[in-house]
Motif scaffolding. Structure first.
Motif, PDB file in Angstrom:
ATOM      1  N   THR A  30      32.205  40.074  46.608  1.00  6.01           N
ATOM      2  CA  THR A  30      32.041  38.934  45.726  1.00  6.01           C
ATOM      3  C   THR A  30      30.638  38.937  45.149  1.00  6.01           C
ATOM      4  OG1 THR A  30      33.601  37.595  47.007  1.00  6.01           O
ATOM      5  CG2 THR A  30      32.054  36.423  45.586  1.00  6.01           C
ATOM      6  N   LEU A  31      30.538  38.911  43.834  1.00  5.52           N
ATOM      7  CA  LEU A  31      29.232  38.832  43.183  1.00  5.52           C
ATOM      8  C   LEU A  31      28.747  37.390  43.205  1.00  5.52           C
ATOM      9  CD1 LEU A  31      29.498  41.068  39.979  1.00  5.52           C
ATOM     10  CD2 LEU A  31      28.097  41.484  41.996  1.00  5.52           C
ATOM     11  N   ARG A  32      27.460  37.206  43.474  1.00  4.59           N
ATOM     12  CA  ARG A  32      26.836  35.882  43.458  1.00  4.59           C
ATOM     13  C   ARG A  32      25.788  35.879  42.353  1.00  4.59           C
ATOM     14  NH1 ARG A  32      27.187  32.372  47.451  1.00  4.59           N
ATOM     15  NH2 ARG A  32      25.010  31.762  47.187  1.00  4.59           N
ATOM     16  N   VAL A  33      25.971  34.979  41.392  1.00  2.00           N
ATOM     17  CA  VAL A  33      25.128  34.962  40.195  1.00  2.00           C
ATOM     18  C   VAL A  33      24.527  33.572  40.017  1.00  2.00           C
ATOM     19  CG1 VAL A  33      25.021  35.407  37.713  1.00  2.00           C
ATOM     20  CG2 VAL A  33      26.677  36.657  39.144  1.00  2.00           C
ATOM     21  N   LEU A  34      23.213  33.516  39.903  1.00  3.75           N
ATOM     22  CA  LEU A  34      22.505  32.264  39.629  1.00  3.75           C
ATOM     23  C   LEU A  34      22.068  32.258  38.172  1.00  3.75           C
ATOM     24  CD1 LEU A  34      21.143  29.608  40.541  1.00  3.75           C
ATOM     25  CD2 LEU A  34      19.121  30.984  41.150  1.00  3.75           C
ATOM     26  N   PHE A  35      22.456  31.232  37.432  1.00  3.86           N
ATOM     27  CA  PHE A  35      22.031  31.053  36.048  1.00  3.86           C
ATOM     28  C   PHE A  35      20.873  30.056  36.022  1.00  3.86           C
ATOM     29  CE2 PHE A  35      26.127  32.887  35.328  1.00  3.86           C
ATOM     30  CZ  PHE A  35      26.086  33.485  34.071  1.00  3.86           C
ATOM     31  N   VAL A  36      19.772  30.454  35.401  1.00  6.56           N
ATOM     32  CA  VAL A  36      18.569  29.622  35.313  1.00  6.56           C
ATOM     33  C   VAL A  36      18.259  29.379  33.845  1.00  6.56           C
ATOM     34  CG1 VAL A  36      16.088  29.512  35.794  1.00  6.56           C
ATOM     35  CG2 VAL A  36      17.647  30.555  37.464  1.00  6.56           C
ATOM     36  N   ALA A  54      36.590  35.894  35.343  1.00  5.32           N
ATOM     37  CA  ALA A  54      36.717  36.870  36.431  1.00  5.32           C
ATOM     38  C   ALA A  54      37.942  36.564  37.286  1.00  5.32           C
ATOM     39  CB  ALA A  54      35.449  36.873  37.275  1.00  5.32           C
ATOM     40  N   GLU A  55      38.164  35.298  37.603  1.00  3.87           N
ATOM     41  CA  GLU A  55      39.327  34.906  38.405  1.00  3.87           C
ATOM     42  C   GLU A  55      40.634  35.306  37.720  1.00  3.87           C
ATOM     43  OE1 GLU A  55      38.973  30.722  39.044  1.00  3.87           O
ATOM     44  OE2 GLU A  55      37.768  30.949  40.861  1.00  3.87           O
ATOM     45  N   SER A  56      40.665  35.209  36.402  1.00  2.00           N
ATOM     46  CA  SER A  56      41.886  35.552  35.665  1.00  2.00           C
ATOM     47  C   SER A  56      42.237  37.025  35.817  1.00  2.00           C
ATOM     48  CB  SER A  56      41.735  35.199  34.179  1.00  2.00           C
ATOM     49  OG  SER A  56      40.911  36.142  33.492  1.00  2.00           O
ATOM     50  N   GLN A  57      41.247  37.826  36.212  1.00  2.00           N
ATOM     51  CA  GLN A  57      41.461  39.267  36.392  1.00  2.00           C
ATOM     52  C   GLN A  57      41.406  39.671  37.865  1.00  2.00           C
ATOM     53  OE1 GLN A  57      42.215  40.969  33.426  1.00  2.00           O
ATOM     54  NE2 GLN A  57      42.189  38.809  32.827  1.00  2.00           N
ATOM     55  N   GLY A  58      41.425  38.677  38.748  1.00  2.00           N
ATOM     56  CA  GLY A  58      41.419  38.955  40.180  1.00  2.00           C
ATOM     57  C   GLY A  58      40.089  39.437  40.717  1.00  2.00           C
ATOM     58  N   ILE A  59      39.006  39.073  40.042  1.00  2.00           N
ATOM     59  CA  ILE A  59      37.663  39.514  40.442  1.00  2.00           C
ATOM     60  C   ILE A  59      36.874  38.309  40.936  1.00  2.00           C
ATOM     61  CG2 ILE A  59      35.501  40.564  39.659  1.00  2.00           C
ATOM     62  CD1 ILE A  59      37.159  42.027  37.524  1.00  2.00           C
ATOM     63  N   PRO A  60      36.320  38.373  42.159  1.00  2.26           N
ATOM     64  CA  PRO A  60      35.573  37.230  42.689  1.00  2.26           C
ATOM     65  C   PRO A  60      34.116  37.212  42.241  1.00  2.26           C
ATOM     66  CG  PRO A  60      35.801  38.907  44.393  1.00  2.26           C
ATOM     67  CD  PRO A  60      36.494  39.446  43.162  1.00  2.26           C
ATOM     68  N   ILE A  61      33.754  36.203  41.471  1.00  8.37           N
ATOM     69  CA  ILE A  61      32.364  35.985  41.074  1.00  8.37           C
ATOM     70  C   ILE A  61      32.028  34.520  41.338  1.00  8.37           C
ATOM     71  CG2 ILE A  61      30.674  35.950  39.209  1.00  8.37           C
ATOM     72  CD1 ILE A  61      32.126  38.212  37.865  1.00  8.37           C
ATOM     73  N   ILE A  62      31.019  34.287  42.153  1.00 11.22           N
ATOM     74  CA  ILE A  62      30.528  32.939  42.398  1.00 11.22           C
ATOM     75  C   ILE A  62      29.330  32.703  41.492  1.00 11.22           C
ATOM     76  CG2 ILE A  62      29.416  31.406  44.072  1.00 11.22           C
ATOM     77  CD1 ILE A  62      31.015  32.854  46.252  1.00 11.22           C
ATOM     78  N   THR A  63      29.364  31.644  40.686  1.00 13.21           N
ATOM     79  CA  THR A  63      28.231  31.311  39.830  1.00 13.21           C
ATOM     80  C   THR A  63      27.679  29.942  40.213  1.00 13.21           C
ATOM     81  OG1 THR A  63      29.710  30.363  38.147  1.00 13.21           O
ATOM     82  CG2 THR A  63      29.051  32.665  37.867  1.00 13.21           C
ATOM     83  N   PHE A 206      29.344  42.548  31.278  1.00 17.79           N
ATOM     84  CA  PHE A 206      28.128  43.025  31.932  1.00 17.79           C
ATOM     85  C   PHE A 206      28.295  43.067  33.454  1.00 17.79           C
ATOM     86  CE2 PHE A 206      24.262  41.791  34.223  1.00 17.79           C
ATOM     87  CZ  PHE A 206      23.416  42.836  33.890  1.00 17.79           C
ATOM     88  N   LEU A 207      28.807  41.992  34.027  1.00 12.33           N
ATOM     89  CA  LEU A 207      28.875  41.870  35.485  1.00 12.33           C
ATOM     90  C   LEU A 207      29.942  42.757  36.111  1.00 12.33           C
ATOM     91  CD1 LEU A 207      28.447  38.002  35.722  1.00 12.33           C
ATOM     92  CD2 LEU A 207      26.778  39.705  36.485  1.00 12.33           C
ATOM     93  N   THR A 208      31.041  42.969  35.394  1.00  5.28           N
ATOM     94  CA  THR A 208      32.151  43.728  35.965  1.00  5.28           C
ATOM     95  C   THR A 208      32.241  45.162  35.465  1.00  5.28           C
ATOM     96  OG1 THR A 208      33.743  43.107  34.241  1.00  5.28           O
ATOM     97  CG2 THR A 208      33.472  41.583  36.126  1.00  5.28           C
ATOM     98  N   GLY A 209      31.696  45.416  34.288  1.00  5.48           N
ATOM     99  CA  GLY A 209      31.855  46.730  33.681  1.00  5.48           C
ATOM    100  C   GLY A 209      33.222  46.929  33.050  1.00  5.48           C
ATOM    101  N   ASN A 210      34.024  45.858  33.014  1.00  8.87           N
ATOM    102  CA  ASN A 210      35.395  45.951  32.502  1.00  8.87           C
ATOM    103  C   ASN A 210      35.499  45.488  31.052  1.00  8.87           C
ATOM    104  OD1 ASN A 210      36.166  46.744  35.067  1.00  8.87           O
ATOM    105  ND2 ASN A 210      36.876  44.722  35.662  1.00  8.87           N
ATOM    106  N   ILE A 251      26.543  47.026  25.861  1.00  5.11           N
ATOM    107  CA  ILE A 251      25.919  46.117  26.823  1.00  5.11           C
ATOM    108  C   ILE A 251      25.585  46.935  28.059  1.00  5.11           C
ATOM    109  CG2 ILE A 251      26.225  44.062  28.261  1.00  5.11           C
ATOM    110  CD1 ILE A 251      28.163  42.997  26.164  1.00  5.11           C
ATOM    111  N   LYS A 252      24.315  47.144  28.310  1.00  5.75           N
ATOM    112  CA  LYS A 252      23.870  48.013  29.398  1.00  5.75           C
ATOM    113  C   LYS A 252      23.667  47.219  30.679  1.00  5.75           C
ATOM    114  CE  LYS A 252      21.382  51.147  26.265  1.00  5.75           C
ATOM    115  NZ  LYS A 252      20.060  51.741  25.920  1.00  5.75           N
ATOM    116  N   ASN A 253      23.892  47.894  31.793  1.00  7.23           N
ATOM    117  CA  ASN A 253      23.581  47.355  33.113  1.00  7.23           C
ATOM    118  C   ASN A 253      22.823  48.435  33.866  1.00  7.23           C
ATOM    119  OD1 ASN A 253      23.507  46.260  35.708  1.00  7.23           O
ATOM    120  ND2 ASN A 253      25.531  45.340  35.532  1.00  7.23           N
ATOM    121  N   LEU A 254      21.529  48.224  34.075  1.00  6.55           N
ATOM    122  CA  LEU A 254      20.710  49.224  34.726  1.00  6.55           C
ATOM    123  C   LEU A 254      21.218  49.524  36.130  1.00  6.55           C
ATOM    124  CD1 LEU A 254      17.153  47.884  33.739  1.00  6.55           C
ATOM    125  CD2 LEU A 254      18.416  49.748  32.671  1.00  6.55           C
ATOM    126  N   PRO A 255      21.085  50.772  36.582  1.00  2.00           N
ATOM    127  CA  PRO A 255      21.500  51.110  37.949  1.00  2.00           C
ATOM    128  C   PRO A 255      20.817  50.193  38.945  1.00  2.00           C
ATOM    129  CG  PRO A 255      20.958  53.084  36.717  1.00  2.00           C
ATOM    130  CD  PRO A 255      20.537  51.932  35.872  1.00  2.00           C
TER     131      PRO A 255
END
Length: 258
Positions: A30-36, A54-63, A206-210, A251-255
């Motif tokens: 589960t990804l945990r994301v804080l928006f500031v 994310a939930e609509s695609q079965g992916i757990p993301i807590i924001t 960005f968060l899922t790569g999907n 949309i890039k996501n650095l390693p």
């Protein structure tokens, strides 16, 4: 035991493994994301909309969010306007921390924009999370703002080795292709529901790569009383246009490793 019998036993054993509950092998992380940030983040529930996509695609993301209207990253850093950002950074095990500064900060206070962006990037990395700068967009009445905004965020991302979500540039492209789809709230500054849906698509990618092509044009969540909340209701053709736009935008996501 003959060869055919041994082969049959092996096949049954493999089938039994495949039929075991997936919980025995561990669930998807589960990804945990804080928006500031400020109202550019909380208008039309951007963090919750990302979770719903994310939930609509079965992916757990807590924001979660630390947002105060009109606030700057300097005010978040100094814990002014009753902001709780630094406390949340201390208490949460975040994977990503997404930050938007005041929409005029790259233009009116570029030194402070740079200073407090760097301070937050250093602190976030020290806490084991990945900083993400959320590039804002030009005011509707003054599109000429965008190059300054884009440059400020990109230079800050480069100097801190942080990701930059190029939302302002995505808006610029969308408006250039289909100006009839109004991304702005009537004040010409904040996002409309369509603008927030577009932003959420970009963060989902960005968060899922999907790809975003299967995201519904209507998104809901269930509140604490079990009632359905509608977070987004778009015309299907508008949602399809946004999805195609985001999926074809770099949309890039650095390693990153925790």
């Amino acid at each position: 035991m003959n060869c055919n019998h041994r082969k049959r036993i092996c096949q049954l054993f493999l089938l039994a493994i495949l039929l075991l509950p997936t919980s025995l092998f561990g669930q998807q992380d589960t990804l945990r994301v804080l928006f500031v940030g400020n109202s550019y983040t909380y208008f039309w529930n951007l963090p919750q909309l990302v979770t719903a996509m994310a939930e609509s695609q079965g992916i757990p993301i807590i924001t979660r969010q630390s947002t105060v209207g009109g606030s700057t990253l300097e005010e978040h850093w100094k814990e002014e306007k009753e902001t709780k950002t630094r406390a949340l950074l201390e208490s949460g095990d975040w994977d990503y921390v997404v930050m938007n500064n005041h929409s005029m900060s790259t233009i009116n206070t570029p030194a402070d924009f740079d200073k407090y962006g760097k301070l937050f990037a250093e602190l976030i990395k020290a806490k084991g999370a990945k900083p993400v700068f959320y590039m804002t967009w030009a005011r509707k009445a003054d599109p000429s703002m965008q190059p300054t905004i884009t440059k400020g965020y990109n230079e800050l991302g480069k100097s801190t080795q942080s990701n930059v979500m190029p939302v302002g540039e995505i808006w610029k492209k969308s408006i250039g292709l289909k100006p009839e789809i109004d991304l702005y709230f009537p004040d010409g500054s904040h996002p409309s529901p369509e603008g927030t849906y577009l932003n959420a698509l970009a963060f989902y990618k960005f968060l899922t790569g999907n790809a975003t092509a299967d995201i519904p044009h209507r998104l809901t969540r269930i509140d604490k009383d079990g009632e359905t909340m509608y977070l987004a209701i778009l015309m299907e053709d508008v949602a399809d246009y946004f999805q195609d736009l985001v999926d074809n935008f770099e949309i890039k996501n650095l390693p990153y490793e925790r």
